[in-house]
Write a protein that holds these residues in place. Structure first.
Motif, PDB file in Angstrom:
ATOM      1  N   ASN A   1       0.812  -1.221   0.000  1.00 47.53           N
ATOM      2  CA  ASN A   1       0.000   0.000   0.000  1.00 47.53           C
ATOM      3  C   ASN A   1       0.844   1.269   0.000  1.00 47.53           C
ATOM      4  O   ASN A   1       0.322   2.354   0.270  1.00 47.53           O
ATOM      5  N   ARG A   2       2.121   1.148  -0.306  1.00 45.98           N
ATOM      6  CA  ARG A   2       3.019   2.302  -0.202  1.00 45.98           C
ATOM      7  C   ARG A   2       2.610   3.445  -1.126  1.00 45.98           C
ATOM      8  O   ARG A   2       2.645   4.617  -0.723  1.00 45.98           O
ATOM      9  N   GLU A   3       2.226   3.143  -2.353  1.00 49.34           N
ATOM     10  CA  GLU A   3       1.881   4.203  -3.293  1.00 49.34           C
ATOM     11  C   GLU A   3       0.618   4.945  -2.857  1.00 49.34           C
ATOM     12  O   GLU A   3       0.543   6.177  -2.950  1.00 49.34           O
TER      13      GLU A   3
ATOM     14  N   GLU B   1      14.118   2.718  -1.363  1.00 49.80           N
ATOM     15  CA  GLU B   1      15.162   1.960  -2.049  1.00 49.80           C
ATOM     16  C   GLU B   1      15.028   0.470  -1.774  1.00 49.80           C
ATOM     17  O   GLU B   1      15.284  -0.358  -2.656  1.00 49.80           O
ATOM     18  N   VAL B   2      14.646   0.136  -0.542  1.00 46.01           N
ATOM     19  CA  VAL B   2      14.461  -1.287  -0.188  1.00 46.01           C
ATOM     20  C   VAL B   2      13.336  -1.888  -1.020  1.00 46.01           C
ATOM     21  O   VAL B   2      13.461  -2.999  -1.547  1.00 46.01           O
TER      22      VAL B   2
ATOM     23  N   LEU C   1       8.557   2.224  11.297  1.00 41.42           N
ATOM     24  CA  LEU C   1       9.079   2.267   9.931  1.00 41.42           C
ATOM     25  C   LEU C   1       8.190   3.127   9.041  1.00 41.42           C
ATOM     26  O   LEU C   1       8.687   3.891   8.200  1.00 41.42           O
ATOM     27  N   THR C   2       6.890   3.015   9.230  1.00 39.62           N
ATOM     28  CA  THR C   2       5.956   3.806   8.428  1.00 39.62           C
ATOM     29  C   THR C   2       6.140   5.293   8.686  1.00 39.62           C
ATOM     30  O   THR C   2       6.055   6.116   7.761  1.00 39.62           O
TER      31      THR C   2
ATOM     32  N   ARG D   1      14.395  -2.551  -4.599  1.00 38.94           N
ATOM     33  CA  ARG D   1      15.259  -3.723  -4.780  1.00 38.94           C
ATOM     34  C   ARG D   1      14.526  -5.024  -4.468  1.00 38.94           C
ATOM     35  O   ARG D   1      15.093  -6.107  -4.618  1.00 38.94           O
ATOM     36  N   GLY D   2      13.287  -4.912  -3.990  1.00 43.25           N
ATOM     37  CA  GLY D   2      12.527  -6.110  -3.645  1.00 43.25           C
ATOM     38  C   GLY D   2      13.038  -6.797  -2.406  1.00 43.25           C
ATOM     39  O   GLY D   2      12.857  -8.016  -2.247  1.00 43.25           O
ATOM     40  N   GLU D   3      13.644  -6.046  -1.495  1.00 45.16           N
ATOM     41  CA  GLU D   3      14.219  -6.617  -0.281  1.00 45.16           C
ATOM     42  C   GLU D   3      13.349  -6.284   0.930  1.00 45.16           C
ATOM     43  O   GLU D   3      12.326  -5.600   0.813  1.00 45.16           O
ATOM     44  N   THR D   4      13.784  -6.757   2.076  1.00 45.28           N
ATOM     45  CA  THR D   4      13.126  -6.424   3.345  1.00 45.28           C
ATOM     46  C   THR D   4      14.104  -5.629   4.198  1.00 45.28           C
ATOM     47  O   THR D   4      15.324  -5.821   4.095  1.00 45.28           O
ATOM     48  N   PRO D   5      13.603  -4.738   5.055  1.00 46.51           N
ATOM     49  CA  PRO D   5      14.505  -3.910   5.865  1.00 46.51           C
ATOM     50  C   PRO D   5      15.250  -4.729   6.905  1.00 46.51           C
ATOM     51  O   PRO D   5      14.766  -5.772   7.364  1.00 46.51           O
TER      52      PRO D   5
END
Length: 258
Positions: A59-61, A214-215, A98-99, A218-222
């Motif tokens: 839901n970031r966008e 950026e995370v 984080l949000t 890259r399709g990564e997790t923090p």
């Protein structure tokens, strides 16, 4: 001869009514804590799959678009949700931090996170103190032996102890919220040490959230274990040692006095 007795006042009836009026007050004092425990249980059963990092990523966008169109409203709603998460000990406090960084950057995101976490902590502190804390603190104060010594030790080192439980990462946040309420810590001292004590850890996680763009790309997790990495952990432990210094000095002076 028939004896005439004076009419007696209905004192027992009056006392009974007073007792019945006081009874709900005794029960009502447990209501806030009972509500928190009930909501926490329901929250863990129903919200565990929603207050997650994956939900934020999906839901970031929409969140960014809403923030850009309604910045002040987003801040208020975010703080209210964060307060509720902490006050009711719901899952998702780390994701909320984080949000805050993701939506508002490290600053003012860290300020929003710290303020909301402090308000939520005060809410659960008050509920615990009204329900059990005052009675437990009184019993510990009136008791003898080890329990009384523990209570006395906390009283003599409140500032240091409160800062320590906030600074040491190994202490769960909800434990640090409840323990002071059970030992009779004043509200203002609890609020000050909470606000200042959570700053280091909150700033770290908020900065991680600020880099989530950026995370996500890259399709990564923090890296949520960053707080245990040496370059982050050692400064925080240094602050914890500084908070413990008054207790150490007091103990050393006590030994010299012996």
């Amino acid at each position: 001869m028939t004896e005439v007795y004076p009419k007696q006042k209905a004192v027992p009836v009056k006392q009974s009514s007073e007792q019945s009026a006081a009874a709900p007050k005794g029960v009502m004092r447990y209501l806030p804590l009972a509500i928190i425990l009930a909501v926490a249980a329901i929250g863990y059963a129903t919200l565990g799959d929603y207050l997650t990092f994956d939900t934020l990523r999906e839901n970031r966008e929409a969140l960014l678009a809403f923030r850009d169109a309604n910045y002040v409203l987003t801040v208020l709603v975010f703080i209210l949700i964060y307060v509720a998460i902490v006050a009711f000990s719901l899952p998702g406090a780390t994701v909320a931090t984080l949000t805050g960084g993701f939506l508002f950057a490290t600053f003012p995101g860290a300020l929003f996170n710290i303020t909301a976490a402090t308000l939520g902590a005060i809410a659960i502190f008050q509920a615990a103190r009204w329900g059990l804390g005052e009675k437990l603190a009184a019993r510990m104060e009136a008791s003898d032996g080890v329990i009384h010594k523990i209570k006395q030790g906390i009283n003599e080192n409140e500032w240091s102890m409160l800062f320590l439980i906030r600074l040491v990462p190994a202490v769960p946040f909800f434990v640090a919220n409840l323990v002071p309420a059970f030992v009779g810590v004043p509200l203002w001292r609890y609020a000050v040490t909470t606000f200042l004590g959570i700053i280091p850890g909150t700033v770290v996680y908020t900065s991680v959230g600020a880099g989530l763009g950026e995370v996500f790309a890259r399709g990564e997790t923090p890296n949520l274990g960053i707080i245990f990495e040496p370059h982050v952990l050692f400064p925080i432990l240094g602050l914890a040692a500084l908070a413990a210094l008054p207790m150490i000095l007091k103990a050393l002076r006590g030994k010299k006095g012996l």
